[in-house]
Scaffold this active site. Structure first.
Site, mmCIF file in Angstrom:
data_model
loop_
_atom_site.group_PDB
_atom_site.id
_atom_site.type_symbol
_atom_site.label_atom_id
_atom_site.label_comp_id
_atom_site.label_asym_id
_atom_site.label_seq_id
_atom_site.Cartn_x
_atom_site.Cartn_y
_atom_site.Cartn_z
ATOM 1 N N GLY A 1 0.826 -1.198 0.000
ATOM 2 C CA GLY A 1 0.000 0.000 0.000
ATOM 3 C C GLY A 1 0.859 1.246 0.000
ATOM 4 N N CYS B 1 5.352 -6.172 1.766
ATOM 5 C CA CYS B 1 5.757 -4.765 1.688
ATOM 6 C C CYS B 1 5.085 -3.963 2.810
ATOM 7 C CB CYS B 1 5.467 -4.200 0.304
ATOM 8 S SG CYS B 1 6.373 -2.668 -0.058
ATOM 9 N N TYR B 2 4.117 -3.095 2.494
ATOM 10 C CA TYR B 2 3.406 -2.379 3.551
ATOM 11 C C TYR B 2 2.785 -3.354 4.545
ATOM 12 C CZ TYR B 2 -0.099 0.557 5.883
ATOM 13 O OH TYR B 2 -0.867 1.208 6.824
ATOM 14 N N HIS C 1 7.956 -7.733 -3.293
ATOM 15 C CA HIS C 1 6.702 -8.184 -3.913
ATOM 16 C C HIS C 1 6.904 -9.535 -4.602
ATOM 17 C CE1 HIS C 1 4.223 -4.565 -3.341
ATOM 18 N NE2 HIS C 1 5.363 -3.904 -3.427
ATOM 19 N N GLU D 1 4.577 -11.333 -5.878
ATOM 20 C CA GLU D 1 3.527 -11.567 -6.866
ATOM 21 C C GLU D 1 3.886 -11.084 -8.261
ATOM 22 O OE1 GLU D 1 2.448 -7.547 -4.937
ATOM 23 O OE2 GLU D 1 3.502 -9.408 -4.437
ATOM 24 N N GLY E 1 -20.079 -11.105 -28.347
ATOM 25 C CA GLY E 1 -19.149 -11.794 -29.228
ATOM 26 C C GLY E 1 -17.833 -12.092 -28.554
ATOM 27 N N GLY E 2 -17.602 -11.487 -27.383
ATOM 28 C CA GLY E 2 -16.370 -11.728 -26.651
ATOM 29 C C GLY E 2 -16.442 -12.984 -25.811
ATOM 30 N N VAL E 3 -15.293 -13.394 -25.279
ATOM 31 C CA VAL E 3 -15.227 -14.635 -24.509
ATOM 32 C C VAL E 3 -16.026 -14.541 -23.218
ATOM 33 C CG1 VAL E 3 -13.052 -13.948 -23.391
ATOM 34 C CG2 VAL E 3 -13.672 -16.362 -23.507
ATOM 35 N N ASP E 4 -16.070 -13.368 -22.583
ATOM 36 C CA ASP E 4 -16.747 -13.242 -21.290
ATOM 37 C C ASP E 4 -18.243 -13.533 -21.407
ATOM 38 O OD1 ASP E 4 -14.255 -12.452 -20.471
ATOM 39 O OD2 ASP E 4 -14.725 -10.317 -20.462
ATOM 40 N N LYS F 1 -9.489 -13.296 -16.280
ATOM 41 C CA LYS F 1 -9.646 -13.674 -17.688
ATOM 42 C C LYS F 1 -9.091 -15.059 -17.982
ATOM 43 C CE LYS F 1 -10.776 -11.244 -20.738
ATOM 44 N NZ LYS F 1 -12.068 -11.008 -21.429
#
Length: 529
Positions: A72, A99-100, A186, A188, A241-244, A385
């Site tokens: 943060g 970190c924070y 970090h 990640e 038309g999108g994957v979602d 995603k």
């Protein structure tokens, strides 16, 4: 009774976490908070990101195995600095501070944190001094990514330093008896190459998560949850038309069959040939009841003389929903609207809790009127995603649909800088088609997260043949990413960029200049608007 929009957004239509081991990330405002959650999900362990000031009830019913305190921007010694709630410490579960989060862990447990004599931003090397489960299987020295100005000056009671760097004597700290650990860097981010191993050690060995969060489990539990929520009612799903939206529709169709009616609103803001492809795919391949609404004129009327990107999004969202409401009146017992909202959409739109900042309003979570009469079914609201793609493959959706590059809900309207007109959209469509054709021809489509053309509102002087021209400048955007939270610009071969530029200026009337966007995210977003 039909639930209101507010009730729907505040309720979990699908709650896949129940019964699964869960790691909870407390968000203290770091730009990488969502990335922590994604990394944990990659270990087949469910992870949920919650605001730092959440009450204990927020995790009630979850099989919480441990907590992660994110980074943060604050300093822990500031008067109004956010702190971890006492119920986290009282839980008796392992805690990892990043970190924070590490400095906060130390500060709240009796250590001392102060301003560093030297700020650390960027690569650093840490050296292990004591064996620990958190660093098990790693070499004694590893490269990490630092991003902090403060430093830990004194350890809290019960803690020991298990690794140090040149500027941080306590780069990693631990209280193994309580399962408390802190990382000054970090893990990640990709810039910490062995960071995933550290997180795996925390999740698997310290929190004892066995990893039951899989695509198969998600599908089964989501189908059951949809059936429970919907009952005998009908669900309308908006297809883009999108994957979602495709995966969301497939999940709902698997759950309730013919109770699902898909409405494809052709807003005139889609890519070349996309409207025809949507109709063919869903009617022929998926045998889903599809209503095709041609509404280009309505959307362009709403966008006339609009140049502000947020206004574009809101007007598109309002028009979209109003058309849905109009169409739904002809559908008996239509009570729900299915949307392909994803977890990053919710976070970026500032819907996550106190202190969350709106980066941009996403079509799936913003622009919806408060008086909308349809309840929301959002089966992907908890997913990233890459998880959506895995679900799509497990459901048997066509590869070209599952791996299609992300496309924003407002479509080409936010890739057409300035006013949106039919003429400018047609110019953009032709340029975008050339970019996509060349990317596919080069065999790079699956290697790139997202690529597209942007029609700017800047005109430049050019020379084509023996004539002076004054045409639009087009930008090409191509990014590589593991998710939409961070991204880097793709290092496309110069020869490929040259072919794109040559084709665009020769084949698309009205364009005489092509530029390539080399801005990462952050500081820029992937889309221009």
């Amino acid at each position: 009774m039909t639930e209101t929009l507010a009730e729907a957004q505040n309720s979990a239509a699908n709650d896949p976490a129940r019964g699964h081991e869960t790691i909870v990330v407390l968000d203290f405002g770091a730009q990488y908070s969502m990335l922590i959650a994604r990394r944990v999900r990659e270990l087949n362990t469910y992870c949920e990101l919650i605001p730092w000031d959440s009450p204990a009830e927020r995790v009630a019913g979850l099989d919480v195995r441990g907590y992660i305190l994110s980074g943060g921007p604050s300093s822990v010694y500031d008067e109004d600095a956010p702190v971890a709630p006492q119920w986290v410490y009282d839980s008796g579960k392992p805690i990892l501070g990043i970190c924070y989060g590490m400095q906060l862990l130390a500060h709240q447990l009796g250590g001392k944190v102060g301003p560093g004599s030297e700020r650390e931003f960027g690569p650093a090397s840490i050296t292990r001094s004591i064996a620990t489960p958190l660093l098990e299987g790693l070499p004694d020295s590893v490269e990490v990514w630092m991003s902090h100005g403060d430093r830990l000056e004194a350890l809290p009671p019960g803690f020991v330093s298990i690794a140090h760097s040149g500027n941080s004597p306590y780069a990693v700290m631990a209280d193994p008896a309580r399962g408390y650990y802190g990382l000054q860097f970090h893990p990640e981010v990709v810039h910490t190459p062995r960071g995933k191993d550290m997180l795996r050690n925390f999740v698997r060995d310290i929190c004892h998560s066995e990893g039951t969060w899989t695509s198969g489990n998600f599908i089964d539990e989501t189908v059951e949850a949809i059936r429970k929520q919907v009952g005998n009612g009908k669900v309308i799903c908006g297809l883009s038309g999108g994957v979602d939206s495709a995966v969301a529709a497939a999940l709902v169709h698997k759950a309730i069959g013919d109770q699902l009616i898909c409405i494809f609103v052709d807003n005139g803001l889609l890519r070349s040939g996309e409207a025809e492809e949507v109709v063919t795919t869903f009617r022929r391949n998926m045998q889903i009841n599809l209503i095709h609404v041609e509404a280009e004129d309505q959307f362009l009327t709403q966008l006339a003389e609009v140049t502000n990107p947020e206004t574009k999004r809101i007007r598109i969202g309002n028009t979209f929903v109003r058309i849905f409401e109009r169409e739904s009146r002809a559908i008996e017992d239509a009570r729900f609207l299915c949307q392909g909202t994803l977890y990053p959409d919710v976070i970026e739109s500032g819907s996550h809790g106190k202190g969350a900042k709106v980066i941009k309003t996403h079509h799936n979570v913003g622009g919806l009127p408060a008086d909308m009469k349809l309840g929301l079914v959002e089966p992907l609201r908890y997913l990233f995603k890459d998880e959506v793609r895995r679900i799509g493959e497990a459901l048997g959706l066509p590869e070209e649909m599952v791996w299609r590059h992300p496309f924003p809900g407002p479509g080409l309207a936010i890739r057409c800088i300035g006013e949106v007109t039919k003429e400018r959209l047609d110019i953009l469509r032709r340029a975008d088609l050339i970019v996509m054709d060349e990317i596919r021809e080069a065999g790079l489509y699956r290697d790139i997260w997202q690529t597209f053309a942007v029609l700017t509102d800047t005109k430049t002087v050019g020379v084509q043949g023996d004539y002076r021209t004054y045409g639009y400048a087009v930008a090409i955007r191509a990014v590589v990413a593991d998710d939409a939270m961070t991204a880097d610009w793709a290092r496309l071969p110069h020869e490929l960029l040259a072919r794109m530029s040559n084709r665009i200026v020769n084949e698309v009337h009205g364009i005489n200049r092509v530029v390539y966007d080399i801005t990462p995210k952050p500081p820029g977003t992937i889309e221009w608007e």
